[in-house]
Design an enzyme around this catalytic site. Structure first.
Site, PDB file in Angstrom:
ATOM      1  N   THR A 141       0.861  -1.180   0.000  1.00 40.87           N
ATOM      2  CA  THR A 141       0.000   0.000   0.000  1.00 40.87           C
ATOM      3  C   THR A 141       0.902   1.236   0.000  1.00 40.87           C
ATOM      4  OG1 THR A 141      -1.853  -1.027   1.092  1.00 40.87           O
ATOM      5  CG2 THR A 141      -1.547   1.301   1.533  1.00 40.87           C
ATOM      6  N   VAL A 162     -13.954  -3.871   2.633  1.00 44.94           N
ATOM      7  CA  VAL A 162     -13.365  -2.525   2.657  1.00 44.94           C
ATOM      8  C   VAL A 162     -12.360  -2.472   3.811  1.00 44.94           C
ATOM      9  CG1 VAL A 162     -13.825  -0.054   2.911  1.00 44.94           C
ATOM     10  CG2 VAL A 162     -15.494  -1.518   1.750  1.00 44.94           C
ATOM     11  N   THR A 205      -0.725   1.760   7.196  1.00 44.35           N
ATOM     12  CA  THR A 205      -0.656   0.603   6.304  1.00 44.35           C
ATOM     13  C   THR A 205      -0.567  -0.670   7.142  1.00 44.35           C
ATOM     14  OG1 THR A 205       0.752  -0.544   4.684  1.00 44.35           O
ATOM     15  CG2 THR A 205       1.845   1.054   6.088  1.00 44.35           C
TER      16      THR A 205
HETATM   17  N1  ASP Z   1      -4.228  -1.325   4.838  1.00 42.64           N
HETATM   18  C1  ASP Z   1      -4.531  -1.946   3.578  1.00 42.64           C
HETATM   19  C2  ASP Z   1      -5.860  -2.658   3.687  1.00 42.64           C
HETATM   20  O1  ASP Z   1      -6.092  -3.345   4.667  1.00 42.64           O
HETATM   21  C3  ASP Z   1      -3.500  -2.919   3.120  1.00 42.64           C
HETATM   22  C4  ASP Z   1      -2.050  -2.510   3.274  1.00 42.64           C
HETATM   23  O2  ASP Z   1      -1.740  -1.503   3.896  1.00 42.64           O
HETATM   24  O3  ASP Z   1      -1.170  -3.224   2.735  1.00 42.64           O
HETATM   25  O4  ASP Z   1      -6.648  -2.579   2.765  1.00 42.64           O
END
Ligand code: ASP
Length: 304
Positions: free
Chosen positions: A176, A204, A225
């Site tokens: 992300t 989501v 993230t």
């Molecule tokens: N936080 C993001 C989600 O859960 C994924 C990520 O940060 O890699 O959609």
């Protein structure tokens, strides 16, 4: 004080990829800083920095997004500016090249804060935002790998599988992207993601939830993230801003909010003076900060 900090996702990166990630993150941060130097706003800087990262398949955002379990991309993005207040978030779009630009459009051209799916895609078409097939060879390969594990019965039930996979393979959640920028007058934070591997269609995460994955308020902003469910449980970015506004140093606040969750997670944040906060409980979270009079460049999250 001009400053920007960008991240490329919390997780377990392969060492050859981490070097490339840092290079691209530097380019993104430099682009954002240049915009601020030329008189652009933190919103311009965050949007353009995140676009650089969305366009690189190395990251789980835009091109290169993780796929839902049915093989479709469902991308989320959010951009929030503290003053003037702007909140724009988009959920579950599949064909927009740069979801962060759609999030900004929602903040600036509609009376809403959050839009999802077909309605959001229609808005993108009206404003002629570029479309793209964001399914990469890498994301298809990773999805197949996960499906094979499920077929081979390596995991017992769906939730257990997810929990086990998160524990054993945090790299599934890598990539992300996020940015926080300030021009000394306002702070803007943005985050963009393809979500997590193994997600059910319709899931989501934290990214488009104001206060969870993205927040800016009173001269402080943050982008988180990691596994979104854990970030939502503690409203991580809102809590970070509250702590900094109550006098805590951004570095300490970053550590405190990440330590509230047992899920893999990380955060970057900035205040109006360019003080930066970075913390992650995952092996890696590549991040780059550029700011201050000497345009000091700092790298974070590249050593396990
Ligand atoms: N936080 C993001 C989600 O859960 C994924 C990520 O940060 O890699 O959609």
């Amino acid at each position: 004080m001009l400053a920007i900090v960008v991240h490329g996702g919390a997780g377990r990166w392969k060492s050859e990829k981490i070097e490339k990630a840092i290079e691209v993150l530097k380019l993104a941060a430099q682009k954002g800083l240049k915009i601020l130097e030329d008189g652009g706003s933190p919103v311009d800087a965050v949007e353009e920095a995140i676009k650089v990262l969305e366009d690189d398949p190395l990251f789980n955002a835009g091109t290169g997004s993780s796929l839902s379990i049915d093989g479709k991309p469902e991308m989320d993005a959010c951009i929030i500016n503290d003053d003037p207040l702007k909140i724009g978030a988009v959920i579950g779009v599949s064909s927009v090249k740069n979801p962060i630009s759609l999030a900004r459009l929602i903040a600036e051209k509609t009376s809403h804060h959050i839009m999802y799916g077909e309605g959001a895609e229609r808005l993108a078409r009206i404003f002629e935002l570029p479309e793209a097939n964001v399914v990469s060879d890498r994301s298809l390969k990773r999805l197949e790998e996960v499906k094979r594990k499920i077929r081979d019965g390596e995991f017992e039930s769906f939730m257990e599988k997810t929990a086990k996979l998160i524990k054993e393979h945090p790299e599934m959640f890598v990539g992300t992207v996020g940015a926080v920028a300030t021009d000394g007058k306002s702070v803007c934070a943005g985050t963009s993601t393809g979500g997590t591997y193994l997600k059910l269609p319709g899931r989501v995460g934290d990214t488009p939830i104001p206060g969870a994955g993205t927040w800016a308020e009173g001269g402080v902003g943050a982008s988180a993230t990691g596994v979104g469910e854990g970030i939502i449980q503690v409203l991580m970015t809102k809590r970070f801003c509250d702590l900094v506004l109550s006098g805590m140093k951004p570095m300490d606040a970053a550590k405190e909010v990440v330590n509230l969750t047992h899920y893999p997670a990380g955060i970057i944040g900035l205040d109006l003076n360019g003080n930066v906060g970075v913390y992650h409980n995952t092996p890696y979270m590549p991040a780059v900060y550029i700011g201050g009079k000497n345009k000091e460049v700092k790298e974070y999250g590249i050593h396990p």
